[in-house]
Design a protein around this motif. Structure first.
Motif, PDB file in Angstrom:
ATOM      1  N   THR A  19       0.810  -1.217   0.000  1.00 35.10           N
ATOM      2  CA  THR A  19       0.000   0.000   0.000  1.00 35.10           C
ATOM      3  C   THR A  19       0.845   1.271   0.000  1.00 35.10           C
ATOM      4  OG1 THR A  19      -0.126  -0.021   2.407  1.00 35.10           O
ATOM      5  CG2 THR A  19      -1.927  -1.093   1.193  1.00 35.10           C
ATOM      6  N   LEU A  24      -4.450   6.709  -3.224  1.00 33.30           N
ATOM      7  CA  LEU A  24      -5.634   6.056  -2.683  1.00 33.30           C
ATOM      8  C   LEU A  24      -6.918   6.756  -3.104  1.00 33.30           C
ATOM      9  CD1 LEU A  24      -4.279   5.230   0.888  1.00 33.30           C
ATOM     10  CD2 LEU A  24      -4.248   3.810  -1.173  1.00 33.30           C
ATOM     11  N   GLN A  25      -6.865   8.088  -3.245  1.00 30.79           N
ATOM     12  CA  GLN A  25      -8.018   8.838  -3.738  1.00 30.79           C
ATOM     13  C   GLN A  25      -7.567  10.217  -4.192  1.00 30.79           C
ATOM     14  OE1 GLN A  25     -11.001  10.290  -0.855  1.00 30.79           O
ATOM     15  NE2 GLN A  25      -9.662   9.586   0.798  1.00 30.79           N
ATOM     16  N   ILE A  26      -8.347  10.787  -5.094  1.00 30.07           N
ATOM     17  CA  ILE A  26      -8.066  12.125  -5.611  1.00 30.07           C
ATOM     18  C   ILE A  26      -9.357  12.932  -5.558  1.00 30.07           C
ATOM     19  CG2 ILE A  26      -7.347  13.484  -7.613  1.00 30.07           C
ATOM     20  CD1 ILE A  26      -5.702  11.041  -8.509  1.00 30.07           C
ATOM     21  N   VAL A  27      -9.259  14.143  -4.993  1.00 31.05           N
ATOM     22  CA  VAL A  27     -10.386  15.071  -4.932  1.00 31.05           C
ATOM     23  C   VAL A  27      -9.949  16.340  -5.655  1.00 31.05           C
ATOM     24  CG1 VAL A  27     -11.826  16.483  -3.409  1.00 31.05           C
ATOM     25  CG2 VAL A  27     -11.206  14.154  -2.727  1.00 31.05           C
ATOM     26  N   ILE A  51     -11.212  16.294   2.128  1.00 29.28           N
ATOM     27  CA  ILE A  51     -10.880  14.894   1.877  1.00 29.28           C
ATOM     28  C   ILE A  51     -10.887  14.152   3.206  1.00 29.28           C
ATOM     29  CG2 ILE A  51      -8.370  15.228   2.079  1.00 29.28           C
ATOM     30  CD1 ILE A  51      -8.077  13.267  -0.326  1.00 29.28           C
ATOM     31  N   SER A  54      -7.828   7.674   4.367  1.00 30.26           N
ATOM     32  CA  SER A  54      -8.152   6.281   4.681  1.00 30.26           C
ATOM     33  C   SER A  54      -7.458   5.800   5.941  1.00 30.26           C
ATOM     34  CB  SER A  54      -7.730   5.366   3.524  1.00 30.26           C
ATOM     35  OG  SER A  54      -8.293   5.788   2.332  1.00 30.26           O
ATOM     36  N   SER A  58      -1.586   8.194   6.193  1.00 26.57           N
ATOM     37  CA  SER A  58      -1.638   8.718   4.820  1.00 26.57           C
ATOM     38  C   SER A  58      -1.076  10.134   4.742  1.00 26.57           C
ATOM     39  CB  SER A  58      -3.078   8.752   4.309  1.00 26.57           C
ATOM     40  OG  SER A  58      -3.560   7.455   4.092  1.00 26.57           O
ATOM     41  N   SER A 129     -12.304  13.706   8.286  1.00 25.66           N
ATOM     42  CA  SER A 129     -12.348  14.675   7.190  1.00 25.66           C
ATOM     43  C   SER A 129     -11.533  15.921   7.525  1.00 25.66           C
ATOM     44  CB  SER A 129     -13.798  15.078   6.918  1.00 25.66           C
ATOM     45  OG  SER A 129     -13.847  16.056   5.906  1.00 25.66           O
ATOM     46  N   THR A 159      -6.360  20.390  -6.106  1.00 24.37           N
ATOM     47  CA  THR A 159      -6.377  18.933  -6.207  1.00 24.37           C
ATOM     48  C   THR A 159      -5.745  18.365  -4.942  1.00 24.37           C
ATOM     49  OG1 THR A 159      -6.103  19.101  -8.610  1.00 24.37           O
ATOM     50  CG2 THR A 159      -5.683  16.947  -7.598  1.00 24.37           C
ATOM     51  N   ILE A 161      -4.528  14.761  -3.248  1.00 27.26           N
ATOM     52  CA  ILE A 161      -4.215  13.371  -3.566  1.00 27.26           C
ATOM     53  C   ILE A 161      -3.797  12.662  -2.276  1.00 27.26           C
ATOM     54  CG2 ILE A 161      -2.752  11.807  -4.897  1.00 27.26           C
ATOM     55  CD1 ILE A 161      -2.346  14.131  -6.894  1.00 27.26           C
ATOM     56  N   GLU A 162      -4.534  11.641  -1.890  1.00 29.43           N
ATOM     57  CA  GLU A 162      -4.143  10.850  -0.729  1.00 29.43           C
ATOM     58  C   GLU A 162      -3.134   9.793  -1.187  1.00 29.43           C
ATOM     59  OE1 GLU A 162      -5.783   7.868   2.774  1.00 29.43           O
ATOM     60  OE2 GLU A 162      -7.162   8.519   1.197  1.00 29.43           O
TER      61      GLU A 162
END
Length: 165
Positions: A19, A24-27, A51, A54, A58, A129, A159, A161-162
């Motif tokens: 991992t 892991l995610q993008i907002v 965001i 997780s 992170s 959050s 942007t 990014i996790e």
């Protein structure tokens, strides 16, 4: 496959359990509502995004492309600063983000415009959050000076990014 009469086994790739270093995610948000700043105190711009990490380990990579224009009528230097906050905590500050420029607007004002790129790798240490936002300020208010952030023709983008660590 046989190469020189030897058999080459299939390569299946890395184990899926790794991992670290994964996105892991993008907002991403795009903002085009104009905010005019004339204050020497930090003022919220409309550039913001939230965001939920997780994991507490992170990292969040914050990237901002903030469009601006600025004008002054007194012929003096124009200088503005910007910063990124995570909730109410300052995580990055650039005191010289927007400096003097050349050019003359149609009404005789000196005018500068452009893009302020901001990048910061943050360690929020939470799985709750978090909200990132950009604030800006002017250094002088004598004369007529204003910093306009975001316009309908030049939106700003944030942007988040996790990154799994």
């Amino acid at each position: 496959t046989k190469i020189n009469n030897n058999t080459l086994s299939a390569i299946t790739g890395l184990p899926s359990a790794i991992t670290t270093g994964k996105f892991l995610q993008i907002v991403q948000t795009s903002v085009s509502s104009t905010v005019t700043i004339t204050s020497t105190s930090y003022t919220d711009t409309s550039v913001t995004a939230s965001i939920t990490p997780s994991s507490t380990s992170s990292k969040i990579f914050v990237m901002v492309s903030m469009q601006f224009d600025a004008y002054r009528s007194d012929g003096a230097d124009f200088k503005s600063a910007v910063k990124i906050l995570r909730d109410s905590t300052t995580v990055y500050e650039n005191p010289d983000a927007i400096g003097s420029g050349v050019g003359t607007g149609s009404n005789g004002y000196q005018q500068i415009w452009g893009n302020v790129p901001l990048n910061h790798l943050d360690s929020p240490s939470t799985a709750s959050s978090v909200t990132y936002k950009v604030q800006a300020k002017n250094y002088q208010t004598n004369g007529e000076r204003a910093l306009r952030v975001c316009t309908s023709s030049s939106p700003s983008i944030m942007t988040l990014i996790e990154i799994g660590v």
